[in-house]
Design a protein around this motif. Sequence first.
Motif, PDB file in Angstrom:
ATOM      1  N   UNK A  62     -19.511  23.116  12.346  1.00 26.76           N
ATOM      2  CA  UNK A  62     -20.457  22.011  11.762  1.00 26.76           C
ATOM      3  C   UNK A  62     -21.755  22.796  11.171  1.00 26.76           C
ATOM      4  N   UNK A  63     -22.175  23.842  11.928  1.00 25.09           N
ATOM      5  CA  UNK A  63     -23.480  24.488  11.565  1.00 25.09           C
ATOM      6  C   UNK A  63     -23.295  25.812  11.628  1.00 25.09           C
ATOM      7  N   UNK A  64     -23.799  26.586  10.579  1.00 25.27           N
ATOM      8  CA  UNK A  64     -23.799  28.050  10.319  1.00 25.27           C
ATOM      9  C   UNK A  64     -25.328  28.720  10.345  1.00 25.27           C
ATOM     10  N   UNK A  65     -25.858  29.356  11.209  1.00 28.17           N
ATOM     11  CA  UNK A  65     -27.015  29.834  11.184  1.00 28.17           C
ATOM     12  C   UNK A  65     -26.948  31.311  10.879  1.00 28.17           C
ATOM     13  N   UNK A  66     -27.729  31.598   9.924  1.00 29.00           N
ATOM     14  CA  UNK A  66     -27.555  33.148   9.273  1.00 29.00           C
ATOM     15  C   UNK A  66     -28.668  33.880   9.560  1.00 29.00           C
ATOM     16  N   UNK A  67     -28.596  35.243  10.005  1.00 25.53           N
ATOM     17  CA  UNK A  67     -29.657  36.395  10.416  1.00 25.53           C
ATOM     18  C   UNK A  67     -29.161  37.611  10.039  1.00 25.53           C
ATOM     19  N   UNK A  68     -30.244  38.349   9.773  1.00 29.81           N
ATOM     20  CA  UNK A  68     -29.872  39.807   9.282  1.00 29.81           C
ATOM     21  C   UNK A  68     -29.893  40.567  10.647  1.00 29.81           C
ATOM     22  N   UNK A  69     -28.600  41.437  10.474  1.00 34.23           N
ATOM     23  CA  UNK A  69     -28.205  42.330  11.590  1.00 34.23           C
ATOM     24  C   UNK A  69     -29.436  43.235  12.141  1.00 34.23           C
ATOM     25  N   UNK A  70     -30.016  43.896  11.099  1.00 33.44           N
ATOM     26  CA  UNK A  70     -31.037  44.690  11.332  1.00 33.44           C
ATOM     27  C   UNK A  70     -32.249  44.416  12.376  1.00 33.44           C
ATOM     28  N   UNK A  71     -32.676  43.035  12.146  1.00 29.43           N
ATOM     29  CA  UNK A  71     -33.860  42.770  13.158  1.00 29.43           C
ATOM     30  C   UNK A  71     -33.675  41.324  13.622  1.00 29.43           C
ATOM     31  N   UNK A  72     -32.556  40.815  13.345  1.00 24.76           N
ATOM     32  CA  UNK A  72     -32.290  39.440  13.904  1.00 24.76           C
ATOM     33  C   UNK A  72     -33.292  38.309  13.232  1.00 24.76           C
ATOM     34  N   UNK A  73     -33.625  38.842  11.806  1.00 22.01           N
ATOM     35  CA  UNK A  73     -34.747  37.707  11.083  1.00 22.01           C
ATOM     36  C   UNK A  73     -33.943  36.515  10.887  1.00 22.01           C
ATOM     37  N   UNK A  74     -34.185  35.335  10.857  1.00 25.31           N
ATOM     38  CA  UNK A  74     -33.568  34.262  10.393  1.00 25.31           C
ATOM     39  C   UNK A  74     -33.576  34.024   9.113  1.00 25.31           C
ATOM     40  N   UNK A  75     -32.721  33.541   8.420  1.00 30.89           N
ATOM     41  CA  UNK A  75     -32.222  33.641   6.969  1.00 30.89           C
ATOM     42  C   UNK A  75     -32.454  32.138   6.599  1.00 30.89           C
ATOM     43  N   UNK A  76     -31.368  31.195   7.443  1.00 30.07           N
ATOM     44  CA  UNK A  76     -31.433  29.846   6.992  1.00 30.07           C
ATOM     45  C   UNK A  76     -30.164  29.190   7.813  1.00 30.07           C
ATOM     46  N   UNK A  77     -29.822  27.958   7.524  1.00 32.04           N
ATOM     47  CA  UNK A  77     -28.644  27.408   8.339  1.00 32.04           C
ATOM     48  C   UNK A  77     -28.156  26.349   7.196  1.00 32.04           C
ATOM     49  N   UNK A  78     -26.708  26.442   7.243  1.00 32.73           N
ATOM     50  CA  UNK A  78     -26.130  25.418   6.579  1.00 32.73           C
ATOM     51  C   UNK A  78     -25.495  24.545   7.275  1.00 32.73           C
ATOM     52  N   UNK A  79     -25.618  23.138   7.046  1.00 34.46           N
ATOM     53  CA  UNK A  79     -25.017  21.995   7.774  1.00 34.46           C
ATOM     54  C   UNK A  79     -23.749  21.405   6.946  1.00 34.46           C
ATOM     55  N   UNK A  80     -22.716  21.240   7.670  1.00 33.64           N
ATOM     56  CA  UNK A  80     -21.542  20.483   6.861  1.00 33.64           C
ATOM     57  C   UNK A  80     -21.484  19.056   7.523  1.00 33.64           C
ATOM     58  N   UNK A  81     -21.167  18.340   6.445  1.00 35.06           N
ATOM     59  CA  UNK A  81     -20.988  16.852   6.335  1.00 35.06           C
ATOM     60  C   UNK A  81     -19.858  16.423   5.638  1.00 35.06           C
ATOM     61  N   UNK A  82     -18.892  15.333   6.129  1.00 36.94           N
ATOM     62  CA  UNK A  82     -18.134  14.942   5.321  1.00 36.94           C
ATOM     63  C   UNK A  82     -18.570  14.264   3.939  1.00 36.94           C
TER      64      UNK A  82
END
Length: 234
Positions: A214-234
């Motif tokens: 349902x939800x994907x939260x994206x981060x950089x490996x190098x410093x755990x900095x948050x990039x964004x989140x995508x949310x799936x809906x029908x």
Amino acid sequence: MKFGSLFLFVLSLTVAGAQQLTAEELLKKTIEYHDPKANWQDFIGSFKVTMEYADKTRRQSNIQLNFPARFFSLEVQQDNATYRFTLAKDSCEISLNGTKNISEENSKKYRLSCERAAMYKDYYSYLFGLPMKLKDPGTHIDPVVALTKFKGKAYLRLKVTYDPEVGKDIWYFYFDPNTFAMEAYQFFHDESKNDGEYILLSGLETINGIKMPKTRAWYYNKDDAYLGTDILNK
């Protein structure tokens, strides 16, 4: 039994179970969990994805896939603009705000091209087709199933590489040891530099009998900095 000892005991049982699984067996189990009726291969359907960025405005994407007809459509709404890519067999159509007559300036601004359309098709087919896409030709799965702790939880992990013409990144996929649900993955361009990103998955949305994250939260490996989140809906 102390908590620390209990954790080690449970971990040892999980290790024993992991050692009994081959990579192919683990992949089979996770595919059975996410796509029990093998619907992905002939997927026909649509879904929506809302992307929330750390430093950009929200983007709404409407995706249609029809694998038997070789059809893909993506409509994106962001910053008061709506553009659509449509691929049908060997044809490609692009529109911006309802018109196919697009200036060169706007084509560059919104990166509107058939090459971009094909990239989006591959991107959405790959991410939303996981873990089933790990059966695709050109995919190489390390035979060793590793038990590892990732972001505070014990997982069964698969390492995946690809033929150069398919992809050059190194991927790791993390599965719950009990349900075999895919709960995280990450990729590296150059693992020695700790570059690339990791993606944490949560929740499920069932579409055409397929359990998709349902939800994907994206981060950089190098410093755990948050990039964004995508949310799936029908």
